[in-house]
Write a protein that holds these residues in place. Structure first.
Motif, mmCIF file in Angstrom:
data_model
loop_
_atom_site.group_PDB
_atom_site.id
_atom_site.type_symbol
_atom_site.label_atom_id
_atom_site.label_comp_id
_atom_site.label_asym_id
_atom_site.label_seq_id
_atom_site.Cartn_x
_atom_site.Cartn_y
_atom_site.Cartn_z
ATOM 1 N N GLY A 64 0.801 -1.219 0.000
ATOM 2 C CA GLY A 64 0.000 0.000 0.000
ATOM 3 C C GLY A 64 0.831 1.266 0.000
ATOM 4 N N SER A 65 0.147 2.374 -0.142
ATOM 5 C CA SER A 65 0.819 3.672 -0.120
ATOM 6 C C SER A 65 1.179 4.036 1.322
ATOM 7 N N PRO A 66 2.062 5.014 1.500
ATOM 8 C CA PRO A 66 2.436 5.441 2.852
ATOM 9 C C PRO A 66 1.212 5.869 3.669
ATOM 10 N N LEU A 67 1.238 5.584 4.964
ATOM 11 C CA LEU A 67 0.089 5.876 5.825
ATOM 12 C C LEU A 67 -0.052 7.352 6.168
ATOM 13 N N LEU A 68 1.035 8.068 6.306
ATOM 14 C CA LEU A 68 0.933 9.437 6.806
ATOM 15 C C LEU A 68 0.503 10.474 5.771
ATOM 16 N N PRO A 69 1.077 10.503 4.579
ATOM 17 C CA PRO A 69 0.683 11.584 3.676
ATOM 18 C C PRO A 69 -0.706 11.427 3.069
ATOM 19 N N VAL A 70 -1.182 10.194 2.876
ATOM 20 C CA VAL A 70 -2.491 9.962 2.258
ATOM 21 C C VAL A 70 -3.240 8.891 3.026
ATOM 22 N N GLY A 71 -4.559 8.872 2.886
ATOM 23 C CA GLY A 71 -5.358 7.903 3.624
ATOM 24 C C GLY A 71 -5.541 6.572 2.930
ATOM 25 N N ASP A 72 -5.108 6.448 1.665
ATOM 26 C CA ASP A 72 -5.331 5.224 0.900
ATOM 27 C C ASP A 72 -4.678 4.006 1.542
ATOM 28 N N GLY A 73 -3.491 4.183 2.092
ATOM 29 C CA GLY A 73 -2.780 3.058 2.703
ATOM 30 C C GLY A 73 -3.563 2.452 3.854
ATOM 31 N N LEU A 74 -4.170 3.289 4.659
ATOM 32 C CA LEU A 74 -4.966 2.805 5.789
ATOM 33 C C LEU A 74 -6.247 2.125 5.296
ATOM 34 N N THR A 75 -6.835 2.641 4.242
ATOM 35 C CA THR A 75 -8.028 2.025 3.666
ATOM 36 C C THR A 75 -7.711 0.613 3.192
ATOM 37 N N VAL A 76 -6.610 0.453 2.484
ATOM 38 C CA VAL A 76 -6.210 -0.864 1.992
ATOM 39 C C VAL A 76 -5.845 -1.774 3.164
ATOM 40 N N ALA A 77 -5.147 -1.234 4.166
ATOM 41 C CA ALA A 77 -4.718 -2.035 5.322
ATOM 42 C C ALA A 77 -5.908 -2.624 6.077
ATOM 43 N N ARG A 78 -7.036 -1.969 6.039
ATOM 44 C CA ARG A 78 -8.235 -2.488 6.728
ATOM 45 C C ARG A 78 -8.699 -3.831 6.163
ATOM 46 N N PHE A 79 -8.289 -4.137 4.940
ATOM 47 C CA PHE A 79 -8.666 -5.400 4.313
ATOM 48 C C PHE A 79 -7.631 -6.494 4.559
ATOM 49 N N ALA A 80 -6.540 -6.159 5.216
ATOM 50 C CA ALA A 80 -5.463 -7.124 5.447
ATOM 51 C C ALA A 80 -5.642 -7.833 6.787
ATOM 52 N N ASP A 81 -5.046 -8.997 6.899
ATOM 53 C CA ASP A 81 -5.069 -9.732 8.162
ATOM 54 C C ASP A 81 -4.102 -9.132 9.172
ATOM 55 N N CYS A 82 -3.042 -8.527 8.673
ATOM 56 C CA CYS A 82 -2.070 -7.859 9.532
ATOM 57 C C CYS A 82 -1.292 -6.869 8.674
ATOM 58 N N ALA A 83 -0.457 -6.081 9.322
ATOM 59 C CA ALA A 83 0.331 -5.087 8.601
ATOM 60 C C ALA A 83 1.801 -5.210 8.993
ATOM 61 N N LEU A 84 2.648 -4.907 8.038
ATOM 62 C CA LEU A 84 4.073 -4.729 8.270
ATOM 63 C C LEU A 84 4.380 -3.290 7.883
ATOM 64 N N LEU A 85 5.016 -2.571 8.763
ATOM 65 C CA LEU A 85 5.331 -1.174 8.505
ATOM 66 C C LEU A 85 6.723 -1.095 7.882
ATOM 67 N N VAL A 86 6.821 -0.476 6.705
ATOM 68 C CA VAL A 86 8.101 -0.330 6.025
ATOM 69 C C VAL A 86 8.673 1.033 6.369
ATOM 70 N N VAL A 87 9.911 1.022 6.868
ATOM 71 C CA VAL A 87 10.585 2.247 7.301
ATOM 72 C C VAL A 87 11.911 2.341 6.557
ATOM 73 N N ARG A 88 12.153 3.476 5.917
ATOM 74 C CA ARG A 88 13.393 3.652 5.151
ATOM 75 C C ARG A 88 14.477 4.271 6.034
ATOM 76 N N SER A 89 15.612 3.599 6.023
ATOM 77 C CA SER A 89 16.764 4.066 6.784
ATOM 78 C C SER A 89 17.185 5.455 6.321
ATOM 79 N N GLU A 90 17.496 6.298 7.287
ATOM 80 C CA GLU A 90 18.004 7.657 7.057
ATOM 81 C C GLU A 90 16.997 8.582 6.380
ATOM 82 N N GLN A 91 15.733 8.166 6.263
ATOM 83 C CA GLN A 91 14.695 9.044 5.725
ATOM 84 C C GLN A 91 13.493 9.124 6.652
#
Length: 142
Positions: free
Chosen positions: A75-102
């Motif tokens: 999914g798309s990033p959770l903070l700048p847009v709401g689409d990621g959270l909308t898609v995550a609601r259909f998932a069984d669980c979530a993994l948060l992707v975090v970019r080093s140094e950003q």
């Protein structure tokens, strides 16, 4: 994802199925890797939200769950847009992707809070873009 599986990012995908311009079978890229099929994002749309699209997403994911053992949603990033959270609601669980140094710690914490408020279990984090201290050939994973 499209770079990893060496697919053209401009092919029809999930958004095209949700808008009714393509059938699900038309957008499944079969055997992109051993035991892996992929559906890319598809045509970029102006307004990806809406109840009708959410209903079609639920139907599409229901069909995919009948066909596959595991489904991974990118999914798309959770903070700048709401689409990621909308898609995550259909998932069984979530993994948060975090970019080093950003990504900042407070941003990762806020994303985790948003998932928790939505009742979406956060199963872990993936740190990408990490530069190894030693050459990768020396790293041992147990």
């Amino acid at each position: 994802v499209y770079r990893y599986v060496e697919l053209d990012q401009n092919v029809a995908g999930l958004s095209d199925v949700l808008h009714g311009t393509h059938d699900l079978d038309q957008v499944i890229n079969r055997h992109v890797s051993a035991g892996l099929d992929a559906i890319l994002h598809g045509t970029v749309i102006d307004n990806p939200g809406g109840l009708l699209l959410a209903m079609r997403l639920a139907e599409t994911l229901g069909e995919l769950r009948r066909r596959y053992d595991h489904i991974v949603l990118h999914g798309s990033p959770l903070l700048p847009v709401g689409d990621g959270l909308t898609v995550a609601r259909f998932a069984d669980c979530a993994l948060l992707v975090v970019r080093s140094e950003q990504s900042r710690i407070d941003e990762a914490q806020e994303a985790a809070r948003r998932l928790a408020r939505a009742g979406i279990p956060l199963e872990g984090m993936i740190f990408n873009g990490v530069r190894p201290v030693r050459p990768v050939t020396e790293l041992v994973v147990t």
